[in-house]
Design a protein around this motif. Structure first.
Motif, PDB file in Angstrom:
ATOM      1  N   LEU A  57       0.809  -1.221   0.000  1.00 33.86           N
ATOM      2  CA  LEU A  57       0.000   0.000   0.000  1.00 33.86           C
ATOM      3  C   LEU A  57       0.846   1.277   0.000  1.00 33.86           C
ATOM      4  N   ASP A  58       1.992   1.244  -0.637  1.00 32.24           N
ATOM      5  CA  ASP A  58       2.896   2.404  -0.696  1.00 32.24           C
ATOM      6  C   ASP A  58       3.352   2.882   0.678  1.00 32.24           C
ATOM      7  N   LEU A  59       3.255   2.024   1.689  1.00 36.55           N
ATOM      8  CA  LEU A  59       3.731   2.385   3.023  1.00 36.55           C
ATOM      9  C   LEU A  59       5.235   2.122   3.088  1.00 36.55           C
ATOM     10  N   PRO A  60       6.022   3.066   3.579  1.00 32.54           N
ATOM     11  CA  PRO A  60       7.475   2.891   3.602  1.00 32.54           C
ATOM     12  C   PRO A  60       7.894   1.749   4.516  1.00 32.54           C
ATOM     13  N   GLY A  61       8.909   1.006   4.090  1.00 36.61           N
ATOM     14  CA  GLY A  61       9.447  -0.067   4.905  1.00 36.61           C
ATOM     15  C   GLY A  61      10.385   0.483   5.958  1.00 36.61           C
ATOM     16  N   ARG A  62      10.172   0.068   7.211  1.00 35.88           N
ATOM     17  CA  ARG A  62      11.017   0.540   8.313  1.00 35.88           C
ATOM     18  C   ARG A  62      11.487  -0.631   9.178  1.00 35.88           C
ATOM     19  N   ASP A  63      11.530  -1.822   8.582  1.00 41.21           N
ATOM     20  CA  ASP A  63      11.914  -3.021   9.341  1.00 41.21           C
ATOM     21  C   ASP A  63      11.089  -3.146  10.619  1.00 41.21           C
ATOM     22  N   GLN A  64       9.801  -2.907  10.472  1.00 43.66           N
ATOM     23  CA  GLN A  64       8.878  -2.885  11.604  1.00 43.66           C
ATOM     24  C   GLN A  64       8.233  -4.250  11.797  1.00 43.66           C
ATOM     25  N   GLU A  65       8.122  -4.671  13.048  1.00 42.78           N
ATOM     26  CA  GLU A  65       7.427  -5.911  13.372  1.00 42.78           C
ATOM     27  C   GLU A  65       5.920  -5.700  13.230  1.00 42.78           C
ATOM     28  N   VAL A  66       5.245  -6.636  12.580  1.00 41.71           N
ATOM     29  CA  VAL A  66       3.794  -6.580  12.426  1.00 41.71           C
ATOM     30  C   VAL A  66       3.196  -7.932  12.762  1.00 41.71           C
ATOM     31  N   GLU A  67       1.919  -7.894  13.092  1.00 39.48           N
ATOM     32  CA  GLU A  67       1.173  -9.121  13.367  1.00 39.48           C
ATOM     33  C   GLU A  67      -0.048  -9.147  12.467  1.00 39.48           C
ATOM     34  N   GLU A  68      -0.179 -10.222  11.726  1.00 47.70           N
ATOM     35  CA  GLU A  68      -1.310 -10.429  10.824  1.00 47.70           C
ATOM     36  C   GLU A  68      -2.093 -11.636  11.319  1.00 47.70           C
ATOM     37  N   THR A  69      -3.408 -11.522  11.274  1.00 46.55           N
ATOM     38  CA  THR A  69      -4.256 -12.667  11.605  1.00 46.55           C
ATOM     39  C   THR A  69      -5.234 -12.880  10.457  1.00 46.55           C
ATOM     40  N   GLY A  70      -5.721 -14.092  10.337  1.00 44.93           N
ATOM     41  CA  GLY A  70      -6.669 -14.359   9.276  1.00 44.93           C
ATOM     42  C   GLY A  70      -7.253 -15.754   9.356  1.00 44.93           C
ATOM     43  N   ILE A  71      -8.164 -15.990   8.454  1.00 49.70           N
ATOM     44  CA  ILE A  71      -8.822 -17.292   8.319  1.00 49.70           C
ATOM     45  C   ILE A  71      -8.812 -17.653   6.841  1.00 49.70           C
ATOM     46  N   ILE A  72      -8.409 -18.880   6.549  1.00 48.27           N
ATOM     47  CA  ILE A  72      -8.403 -19.388   5.178  1.00 48.27           C
ATOM     48  C   ILE A  72      -9.241 -20.661   5.130  1.00 48.27           C
ATOM     49  N   ILE A  73     -10.115 -20.726   4.149  1.00 50.60           N
ATOM     50  CA  ILE A  73     -10.871 -21.957   3.882  1.00 50.60           C
ATOM     51  C   ILE A  73     -10.262 -22.584   2.633  1.00 50.60           C
ATOM     52  N   PHE A  74      -9.892 -23.841   2.738  1.00 52.38           N
ATOM     53  CA  PHE A  74      -9.322 -24.592   1.622  1.00 52.38           C
ATOM     54  C   PHE A  74     -10.356 -25.605   1.137  1.00 52.38           C
TER      55      PHE A  74
END
Length: 121
Positions: free
Chosen positions: A72-89
């Motif tokens: 999303l054009d957000l600058p990289g700053r070697d920042q820690e992030v946490e992503e959560t989600g659900i995937i149906i296979f």
């Protein structure tokens, strides 16, 4: 995440993916799979829940990673992030034929300093 060879062996030739960006095919997913680990490196995934429903498997996950840039054009700053989600296979003859993905993209963007602007009235 990001293992192209593994995906090629586990997915059907007519694989379809559904997500926030719409619907895509095998090539669309492979492009994402090549991009994702460059933008979010040092991934530490964990499975929170797995539900087996016959030809459907549901996984709820958390991925902690380091953001390097390119989202999303957000600058990289070697920042820690946490992503959560659900995937149906959806499985077909032991391979993944289709996926549906829902993630916390807005929260990830906010962790990286992105701001949501309300539309003007």
């Amino acid at each position: 995440m990001g293992d192209v060879m593994l995906f090629e062996n586990l997915a059907t030739d007519d694989f379809i993916c559904h997500g926030p960006g719409g619907m895509g095919d095998r090539d669309t997913f492979l492009d994402w799979l090549r991009w994702y680990p460059r933008a979010f490196s040092e991934q530490r995934p964990s499975l929170e829940d797995v539900i087996d429903g016959g030809d459907r498997v549901v996984a709820r996950y958390t991925v902690r990673s380091t953001y390097r840039g390119g989202y999303l054009d957000l600058p990289g700053r070697d920042q820690e992030v946490e992503e959560t989600g659900i995937i149906i296979f959806r499985l077909d003859d032991g391979k993944v034929a289709e996926t549906w993905f829902e993630g916390n993209d807005l929260e990830v963007a906010q962790q990286l300093g992105g701001r949501v602007h309300a539309p003007e009235r």
